[in-house]
Write an enzyme that holds these catalytic residues in place. Structure first.
Site, PDB file in Angstrom:
ATOM      1  N   LYS A   7      36.701  37.872  42.691  1.00  0.00           N
ATOM      2  CA  LYS A   7      36.053  38.620  43.774  1.00  0.00           C
ATOM      3  C   LYS A   7      35.573  39.915  43.130  1.00  0.00           C
ATOM      4  O   LYS A   7      36.371  40.786  42.765  1.00  0.00           O
ATOM      5  CB  LYS A   7      37.036  38.917  44.914  1.00  0.00           C
ATOM      6  CG  LYS A   7      36.402  39.752  46.033  1.00  0.00           C
ATOM      7  CD  LYS A   7      37.422  40.201  47.069  1.00  0.00           C
ATOM      8  CE  LYS A   7      36.758  41.102  48.111  1.00  0.00           C
ATOM      9  NZ  LYS A   7      37.737  41.694  49.051  1.00  0.00           N
TER      10      LYS A   7
ATOM     11  N   ARG B   2      38.074  51.523  44.123  1.00  0.00           N
ATOM     12  CA  ARG B   2      39.435  51.763  44.603  1.00  0.00           C
ATOM     13  C   ARG B   2      40.449  51.890  43.467  1.00  0.00           C
ATOM     14  O   ARG B   2      41.454  52.577  43.606  1.00  0.00           O
ATOM     15  CB  ARG B   2      39.878  50.620  45.540  1.00  0.00           C
ATOM     16  CG  ARG B   2      39.210  50.652  46.895  1.00  0.00           C
ATOM     17  CD  ARG B   2      39.805  49.600  47.814  1.00  0.00           C
ATOM     18  NE  ARG B   2      39.172  49.600  49.118  1.00  0.00           N
ATOM     19  CZ  ARG B   2      39.509  50.391  50.144  1.00  0.00           C
ATOM     20  NH1 ARG B   2      40.485  51.270  49.988  1.00  0.00           N
ATOM     21  NH2 ARG B   2      38.878  50.313  51.295  1.00  0.00           N
TER      22      ARG B   2
ATOM     23  N   ILE C  80      33.828  37.172  50.011  1.00  0.00           N
ATOM     24  CA  ILE C  80      35.000  37.516  50.825  1.00  0.00           C
ATOM     25  C   ILE C  80      34.578  38.758  51.589  1.00  0.00           C
ATOM     26  O   ILE C  80      34.426  39.828  51.012  1.00  0.00           O
ATOM     27  CB  ILE C  80      36.262  37.734  49.981  1.00  0.00           C
ATOM     28  CG1 ILE C  80      36.697  36.398  49.350  1.00  0.00           C
ATOM     29  CG2 ILE C  80      37.399  38.303  50.847  1.00  0.00           C
ATOM     30  CD1 ILE C  80      37.878  36.496  48.401  1.00  0.00           C
TER      31      ILE C  80
ATOM     32  N   THR D 256      42.936  44.533  51.063  1.00  0.00           N
ATOM     33  CA  THR D 256      42.725  45.954  51.376  1.00  0.00           C
ATOM     34  C   THR D 256      42.401  46.134  52.855  1.00  0.00           C
ATOM     35  O   THR D 256      42.914  47.040  53.516  1.00  0.00           O
ATOM     36  CB  THR D 256      41.555  46.509  50.530  1.00  0.00           C
ATOM     37  OG1 THR D 256      41.769  46.166  49.177  1.00  0.00           O
ATOM     38  CG2 THR D 256      41.440  48.007  50.673  1.00  0.00           C
TER      39      THR D 256
ATOM     40  N   TYR E  84      45.137  52.929  39.699  1.00  0.00           N
ATOM     41  CA  TYR E  84      45.778  54.203  39.339  1.00  0.00           C
ATOM     42  C   TYR E  84      46.148  54.310  37.858  1.00  0.00           C
ATOM     43  O   TYR E  84      45.917  55.337  37.226  1.00  0.00           O
ATOM     44  CB  TYR E  84      47.030  54.446  40.226  1.00  0.00           C
ATOM     45  CG  TYR E  84      47.630  55.831  40.061  1.00  0.00           C
ATOM     46  CD1 TYR E  84      47.013  56.927  40.638  1.00  0.00           C
ATOM     47  CD2 TYR E  84      48.797  56.025  39.337  1.00  0.00           C
ATOM     48  CE1 TYR E  84      47.555  58.205  40.473  1.00  0.00           C
ATOM     49  CE2 TYR E  84      49.348  57.284  39.166  1.00  0.00           C
ATOM     50  CZ  TYR E  84      48.714  58.388  39.737  1.00  0.00           C
ATOM     51  OH  TYR E  84      49.239  59.621  39.578  1.00  0.00           O
TER      52      TYR E  84
ATOM     53  N   TYR F 224      40.411  40.173  41.323  1.00  0.00           N
ATOM     54  CA  TYR F 224      39.735  41.071  42.269  1.00  0.00           C
ATOM     55  C   TYR F 224      39.430  42.385  41.554  1.00  0.00           C
ATOM     56  O   TYR F 224      40.332  43.174  41.268  1.00  0.00           O
ATOM     57  CB  TYR F 224      40.644  41.280  43.488  1.00  0.00           C
ATOM     58  CG  TYR F 224      40.106  42.189  44.569  1.00  0.00           C
ATOM     59  CD1 TYR F 224      38.758  42.539  44.661  1.00  0.00           C
ATOM     60  CD2 TYR F 224      40.969  42.696  45.532  1.00  0.00           C
ATOM     61  CE1 TYR F 224      38.294  43.372  45.657  1.00  0.00           C
ATOM     62  CE2 TYR F 224      40.522  43.533  46.545  1.00  0.00           C
ATOM     63  CZ  TYR F 224      39.180  43.871  46.604  1.00  0.00           C
ATOM     64  OH  TYR F 224      38.721  44.699  47.600  1.00  0.00           O
TER      65      TYR F 224
END
Length: 291
Positions: free
Chosen positions: A164, A140, A206, A46, A109, A135
């Site tokens: 993550k 998001r 990370i 990202t 989404y 992840y």
């Protein structure tokens, strides 16, 4: 999977003023991190503005980072999306010779059920020639992948080696750490919570801020891994303000403002993102001057 213990950094993609990729700045950033204690590099996450990078640019970024790295640090590549088949097609078509693991974001989404998450990652696991780091970033993606789903995937697929976790949810970290197998890594994706996660049994981070302040940030994480909480928290408190600043407006505009101040790259971002406001740039600049 010791190579993913410690501080990984989610590299930005530096741009020139015309918004083409600044490969010279990218090389500089790679060396700066290698020379200052970063443990591994993450490409096309990202923070690398993966949403607005073309396929051709992505291939060139991988090539340049790998060439500059010269095998010195492990490399992780972001390959994810909300169309499972497209992710598989990309994984099976890319040259992954220089890549040590894949970081694959939970489908955004579409808002799948927990079973949908499981089946998505199952399909990717069966197709992937490289180990996979899950992840989870519900801020998001609009949907949280629950610890039970993450741990089920870890149990069922040998090449799913880590998560993550970036839900900014301390309780969720604890649930993962409490129930995970010994060899599964819980990696913090939240710079502000990273030290606490490491002290609770996490494998590291990370990081976004880590690429600008690799010496300080990776030292903090290393102290945490050694259980030296007081010394680690001394660094945590010193960096706390700038960690808040870089996420105040958007990522990576904030971190690019820090990198501009340090002379590592310009602060250009691609729309729909915009540069950090003057007010935020001033706060960041003052912080770096006082560090």
């Amino acid at each position: 999977m010791q190579k993913f213990v410690g501080t990984g950094v989610a590299l930005v993609t530096p741009f020139n003023e015309d918004l083409s990729v600044d490969f010279d700045a990218l090389r500089k950033l790679v060396n700066y991190n290698i020379e200052n204690g970063t443990n591994y590099l993450v490409i096309n996450g990202t923070t690398g503005e993966s949403a607005t990078i073309t396929k051709e640019e992505k291939l060139e970024i991988i090539k340049v980072v790998a060439e500059e790295n010269k095998g010195r640090l492990p490399l992780v590549l972001g390959v994810g999306g909300n169309n499972t088949q497209v992710v598989i097609d990309e994984l099976t078509s890319l040259d992954l010779n220089d890549i040590d693991a894949i970081l694959s974001v939970a489908p955004y989404y579409s808002k799948p059920t927990q079973e949908g998450f499981y089946q998505h990652y199952k399909a990717i696991s069966l197709a992937s020639p490289k180990p996979i780091i899950l992840y989870n970033v519900p801020g998001r993606t609009a949907k949280n992948m629950e610890p039970a789903t993450t741990l089920r995937l870890a149990r069922d697929f040998e090449n799913i080696i880590a998560v993550k976790e970036a839900g900014n949810n301390q309780q969720q970290y604890y649930e993962l750490l409490k129930d995970k197998s010994e060899d599964f890594l819980v990696i913090s994706g939240d710079d502000d919570l990273a030290l606490g996660v490491v002290l609770a049994g996490g494998a590291g981070v990370i990081s976004v801020i880590g690429q600008a302040l690799p010496k300080e940030f990776s030292k903090m994480i290393q102290l945490g891994l050694e259980g030296k909480a007081k010394e680690a928290y001394d660094i945590h408190y010193k960096l706390m303000d700038v960690v808040n600043y870089i996420f105040e407006e958007n990522n990576p505009a904030g971190i690019k403002a820090v990198l501009l101040k340090l002379g590592l790259c310009l602060d250009e971002v691609r729309l729909p993102l915009v540069k950090a406001s003057e007010e935020l740039q001033t706060k960041i600049s003052d912080f770096i001057d006082n560090l």
